[in-house]
Design a protein around this motif. Structure first.
Motif, mmCIF file in Angstrom:
data_model
loop_
_atom_site.group_PDB
_atom_site.id
_atom_site.type_symbol
_atom_site.label_atom_id
_atom_site.label_comp_id
_atom_site.label_asym_id
_atom_site.label_seq_id
_atom_site.Cartn_x
_atom_site.Cartn_y
_atom_site.Cartn_z
ATOM 1 N N THR A 190 11.639 -4.720 6.265
ATOM 2 C CA THR A 190 11.379 -3.834 5.142
ATOM 3 C C THR A 190 10.410 -2.725 5.546
ATOM 4 N N ILE A 191 10.797 -1.486 5.246
ATOM 5 C CA ILE A 191 9.966 -0.317 5.538
ATOM 6 C C ILE A 191 9.638 0.371 4.217
ATOM 7 N N ALA A 192 8.367 0.585 3.964
ATOM 8 C CA ALA A 192 7.947 1.252 2.735
ATOM 9 C C ALA A 192 8.267 2.740 2.821
ATOM 10 N N THR A 193 8.945 3.246 1.803
ATOM 11 C CA THR A 193 9.341 4.641 1.716
ATOM 12 C C THR A 193 8.896 5.191 0.359
ATOM 13 N N VAL A 194 9.061 6.494 0.169
ATOM 14 C CA VAL A 194 8.719 7.123 -1.100
ATOM 15 C C VAL A 194 10.002 7.404 -1.872
ATOM 16 N N LEU A 195 10.011 7.046 -3.128
ATOM 17 C CA LEU A 195 11.183 7.228 -3.976
ATOM 18 C C LEU A 195 11.635 8.697 -3.960
ATOM 19 N N ARG B 100 14.795 -0.329 2.759
ATOM 20 C CA ARG B 100 13.759 0.454 2.095
ATOM 21 C C ARG B 100 13.065 -0.351 1.006
ATOM 22 N N GLU B 101 11.786 -0.043 0.827
ATOM 23 C CA GLU B 101 11.066 -0.470 -0.376
ATOM 24 C C GLU B 101 10.369 0.763 -0.919
ATOM 25 N N ASP B 102 10.947 1.333 -1.963
ATOM 26 C CA ASP B 102 10.455 2.601 -2.480
ATOM 27 C C ASP B 102 9.172 2.430 -3.287
ATOM 28 N N GLY B 103 8.211 3.298 -3.002
ATOM 29 C CA GLY B 103 6.972 3.354 -3.759
ATOM 30 C C GLY B 103 6.781 4.746 -4.330
ATOM 31 N N PRO B 104 5.769 4.939 -5.166
ATOM 32 C CA PRO B 104 5.565 6.246 -5.800
ATOM 33 C C PRO B 104 5.017 7.311 -4.859
ATOM 34 N N SER B 105 4.333 6.901 -3.787
ATOM 35 C CA SER B 105 3.724 7.878 -2.887
ATOM 36 C C SER B 105 3.369 7.204 -1.569
ATOM 37 N N SER B 106 3.134 8.031 -0.548
ATOM 38 C CA SER B 106 2.716 7.479 0.746
ATOM 39 C C SER B 106 1.341 6.831 0.653
ATOM 40 N N SER B 107 0.435 7.438 -0.097
ATOM 41 C CA SER B 107 -0.907 6.861 -0.207
ATOM 42 C C SER B 107 -0.857 5.493 -0.885
ATOM 43 N N ALA B 108 0.029 5.338 -1.891
ATOM 44 C CA ALA B 108 0.182 4.035 -2.550
ATOM 45 C C ALA B 108 0.724 3.008 -1.560
ATOM 46 N N ASN B 109 1.658 3.430 -0.723
ATOM 47 C CA ASN B 109 2.206 2.513 0.278
ATOM 48 C C ASN B 109 1.144 2.092 1.292
ATOM 49 N N LEU B 110 0.314 3.028 1.716
ATOM 50 C CA LEU B 110 -0.749 2.697 2.672
ATOM 51 C C LEU B 110 -1.784 1.760 2.039
ATOM 52 N N GLY C 276 -2.125 -6.172 2.579
ATOM 53 C CA GLY C 276 -1.160 -7.105 3.141
ATOM 54 C C GLY C 276 0.128 -7.258 2.385
ATOM 55 N N ARG C 277 0.432 -6.353 1.468
ATOM 56 C CA ARG C 277 1.659 -6.480 0.678
ATOM 57 C C ARG C 277 2.882 -5.957 1.416
ATOM 58 N N LEU C 278 2.689 -5.168 2.464
ATOM 59 C CA LEU C 278 3.786 -4.694 3.297
ATOM 60 C C LEU C 278 3.246 -4.398 4.688
ATOM 61 N N HIS C 279 4.165 -4.255 5.654
ATOM 62 C CA HIS C 279 3.731 -4.167 7.050
ATOM 63 C C HIS C 279 4.200 -2.907 7.785
#
Length: 253
Positions: A144-149, A166-176, A182-185
């Motif tokens: 799983t790779i965190a991406t921005v919606l 993909r695991e879409d988030g609202p923003s790159s800063s939210a993903n970081l 530890g919620r994503l890698h």
């Protein structure tokens, strides 16, 4: 007698006219001294280090600094117009703004004039040190790779195929921030975003990032705006030669 005294106390007509003409001349001179504007579009969903908004006004970030620098090189006054991403293309086509920068044509379809490429950008995948270090992007297949919606990553899609999870988030800063707890890698982001987070946020324990692509952003210039793409290219050439683009990027590293 009172009427005669009142008439005598008023200045002669020619003096009043002279004063009026002087006031008009001063006002006209002030208007002439004000430089024309350069209306710069910025996506209100953009975050630092690219942009910071306060009460709907752009106040900081690379878009802010670049807009000011371009306007100065053109002898104009920068005016920033913040709009949601979905309204940017139409606003630019209608001439509501003169340009938007740090884009590439694939991101913004429409009838625009594109400047020369000039603003360095790097898309990377960053991995935290709680999991094995990937030797290359291919090692991320099935992970799983965190991406921005709403953002697309054609290079990763081509390389990983169905294994691009993909695991879409609202923003790159939210993903970081999710990575920090530890919620994503794995997170795909801009190198500038990672650098800024490491400088100002909760510092992450990460491996050296894997490069997805390195490219140069451009400015999309409105065909109905106040400034030609030739003038923009001339201003860009001046900023690059003068080192101003390098100074803007260095400020946020």
């Amino acid at each position: 007698m009172g009427g005669t005294a009142a008439r005598a106390s008023r200045p002669p007509v020619r003096l009043r006219l002279a004063a009026l003409m002087l006031a008009l001349a001063v006002a006209a001179a002030g208007a002439a001294a004000a430089p024309p504007s350069l209306v710069v579009l910025v996506d209100t969903g953009t975050e630092m280090p690219m942009a910071a908004f306060r009460e709907n006004q752009l106040v900081d970030g690379m878009h802010h600094d670049l807009g000011l620098a371009l306007a100065a090189a053109l002898g104009r006054q920068a005016v920033f117009l913040g709009l949601p991403r979905k309204r940017i293309g139409m606003a630019l086509e209608q001439g509501q703004a003169d340009l938007i920068c740090m884009y590439i044509p694939a991101w913004l379809p429409g009838n625009f004039n594109w400047s020369q490429p000039f603003f360095p950008l790097r898309e990377v995948v960053v991995t935290d040190t709680t999991v094995p270090r990937p030797a290359g992007l291919a090692d991320l297949k099935g992970q799983t790779i965190a991406t921005v919606l709403g953002y697309f990553h054609p290079e990763l899609e081509r390389l990983l195929g169905p294994g691009f999870v993909r695991e879409d988030g609202p923003s790159s800063s939210a993903n970081l921030r999710k990575m920090a707890v530890g919620r994503l890698h794995h997170v795909v982001t801009q190198q500038s975003m990672l650098d800024y987070h490491q400088k100002t946020g909760e510092r992450l324990s990460v491996y050296p990032p894997l490069l997805v692509k390195s490219y140069q952003g451009q400015c999309a210039v409105s065909p109905r705006g106040q400034v030609s793409v030739e003038a923009i290219n001339k201003a860009i050439g001046h900023l690059v030669k003068d080192g101003e683009v390098a100074r803007i990027t260095a400020r946020y590293q």
